[in-house]
Design a protein around this motif. Sequence first.
Motif, PDB file in Angstrom:
ATOM      1  N   UNK A  35       0.830  -1.210   0.000  1.00  0.00           N
ATOM      2  CA  UNK A  35       0.000   0.000   0.000  1.00  0.00           C
ATOM      3  C   UNK A  35       0.867   1.264   0.000  1.00  0.00           C
ATOM      4  N   UNK A  36       0.408   2.288  -0.712  1.00  0.00           N
ATOM      5  CA  UNK A  36       1.083   3.587  -0.702  1.00  0.00           C
ATOM      6  C   UNK A  36       0.312   4.550   0.193  1.00  0.00           C
ATOM      7  N   UNK A  37       1.033   5.319   0.974  1.00  0.00           N
ATOM      8  CA  UNK A  37       0.445   6.313   1.876  1.00  0.00           C
ATOM      9  C   UNK A  37       0.828   7.685   1.351  1.00  0.00           C
ATOM     10  N   UNK A  38      -0.157   8.552   1.221  1.00  0.00           N
ATOM     11  CA  UNK A  38       0.093   9.923   0.770  1.00  0.00           C
ATOM     12  C   UNK A  38      -0.318  10.885   1.873  1.00  0.00           C
ATOM     13  N   UNK A  39       0.603  11.779   2.211  1.00  0.00           N
ATOM     14  CA  UNK A  39       0.347  12.817   3.206  1.00  0.00           C
ATOM     15  C   UNK A  39       0.693  14.151   2.581  1.00  0.00           C
ATOM     16  N   UNK A  40       0.072  15.204   3.084  1.00  0.00           N
ATOM     17  CA  UNK A  40       0.461  16.528   2.609  1.00  0.00           C
ATOM     18  C   UNK A  40       0.454  17.510   3.772  1.00  0.00           C
ATOM     19  N   UNK A  41       1.222  18.566   3.600  1.00  0.00           N
ATOM     20  CA  UNK A  41       1.309  19.581   4.634  1.00  0.00           C
ATOM     21  C   UNK A  41       0.032  20.405   4.650  1.00  0.00           C
ATOM     22  N   UNK A  42      -0.315  20.901   5.815  1.00  0.00           N
ATOM     23  CA  UNK A  42      -1.472  21.776   5.978  1.00  0.00           C
ATOM     24  C   UNK A  42      -1.007  23.013   6.738  1.00  0.00           C
ATOM     25  N   UNK A  43      -0.541  24.040   6.018  1.00  0.00           N
ATOM     26  CA  UNK A  43      -0.008  25.222   6.698  1.00  0.00           C
ATOM     27  C   UNK A  43      -1.047  25.979   7.518  1.00  0.00           C
ATOM     28  N   UNK A  44      -2.324  25.833   7.207  1.00  0.00           N
ATOM     29  CA  UNK A  44      -3.364  26.539   7.958  1.00  0.00           C
ATOM     30  C   UNK A  44      -3.418  26.073   9.406  1.00  0.00           C
ATOM     31  N   UNK A  45      -3.196  24.780   9.651  1.00  0.00           N
ATOM     32  CA  UNK A  45      -3.242  24.246  11.007  1.00  0.00           C
ATOM     33  C   UNK A  45      -1.873  23.806  11.508  1.00  0.00           C
ATOM     34  N   UNK A  46      -0.815  24.035  10.710  1.00  0.00           N
ATOM     35  CA  UNK A  46       0.553  23.621  11.057  1.00  0.00           C
ATOM     36  C   UNK A  46       0.605  22.125  11.370  1.00  0.00           C
ATOM     37  N   UNK A  47       0.058  21.317  10.482  1.00  0.00           N
ATOM     38  CA  UNK A  47      -0.035  19.884  10.692  1.00  0.00           C
ATOM     39  C   UNK A  47       0.118  19.155   9.362  1.00  0.00           C
ATOM     40  N   UNK A  48       0.094  17.839   9.415  1.00  0.00           N
ATOM     41  CA  UNK A  48       0.089  16.996   8.225  1.00  0.00           C
ATOM     42  C   UNK A  48      -1.281  16.339   8.117  1.00  0.00           C
ATOM     43  N   UNK A  49      -1.766  16.152   6.886  1.00  0.00           N
ATOM     44  CA  UNK A  49      -3.049  15.521   6.633  1.00  0.00           C
ATOM     45  C   UNK A  49      -2.807  14.282   5.779  1.00  0.00           C
ATOM     46  N   UNK A  50      -3.422  13.168   6.151  1.00  0.00           N
ATOM     47  CA  UNK A  50      -3.319  11.953   5.353  1.00  0.00           C
ATOM     48  C   UNK A  50      -4.328  12.059   4.216  1.00  0.00           C
ATOM     49  N   UNK A  51      -3.845  11.984   2.979  1.00  0.00           N
ATOM     50  CA  UNK A  51      -4.722  12.080   1.816  1.00  0.00           C
ATOM     51  C   UNK A  51      -5.297  10.708   1.484  1.00  0.00           C
ATOM     52  N   UNK A  52      -4.441   9.704   1.290  1.00  0.00           N
ATOM     53  CA  UNK A  52      -4.893   8.350   1.002  1.00  0.00           C
ATOM     54  C   UNK A  52      -3.958   7.344   1.651  1.00  0.00           C
ATOM     55  N   UNK A  53      -4.470   6.123   1.840  1.00  0.00           N
ATOM     56  CA  UNK A  53      -3.642   5.016   2.276  1.00  0.00           C
ATOM     57  C   UNK A  53      -3.524   4.796   3.764  1.00  0.00           C
ATOM     58  N   UNK A  54      -4.104   5.637   4.573  1.00  0.00           N
ATOM     59  CA  UNK A  54      -3.981   5.466   6.011  1.00  0.00           C
ATOM     60  C   UNK A  54      -4.977   6.332   6.755  1.00  0.00           C
TER      61      UNK A  54
END
Length: 140
Positions: free
Chosen positions: A96-115
């Motif tokens: 499985x591939x996990x995709x995450x992206x930065x979220x500068x509005x909340x200073x956090x990371x968001x999981x897009x797909x895979x987890x």
Amino acid sequence: MGERKGQNHYYPPDFNPVKHGSLNGYHKTHPLRERARKLSQGILIIRFEMPYNIWCDGCKNHIGMGVRYNAEKKKVGNYYTTPIYRFKMKCHLCVNYIEMQTDPATCDYVIVTGGSRKEERWDMAENEQIITTGNEWAGN
């Protein structure tokens, strides 16, 4: 030893700095070597460390905070002037591939797909601990 660091390169007899520019130009390689193999697509290979505990959607196993992956980093947009990056990495336990992206509005990371994020909130009242109001540390 420090004085020899700048001289510790082999320059072949047919090397011409005007023609090649640098040793990387002579060997026709990128300075980042294998990490830059997808640079033409806007993807850089980086070392990514998991920012929090997650559950993998492929194998349903736990992936702990601090586990490191070789991830593909790609710019996907902007939040005002701050770039938003997406990281794609393969789970080390399954395919499985996990995709995450930065979220500068909340200073956090968001999981897009895979987890999915493993939520671990600590409630002091629920665990029978003393709740502080904030004025105890004023030093009065």
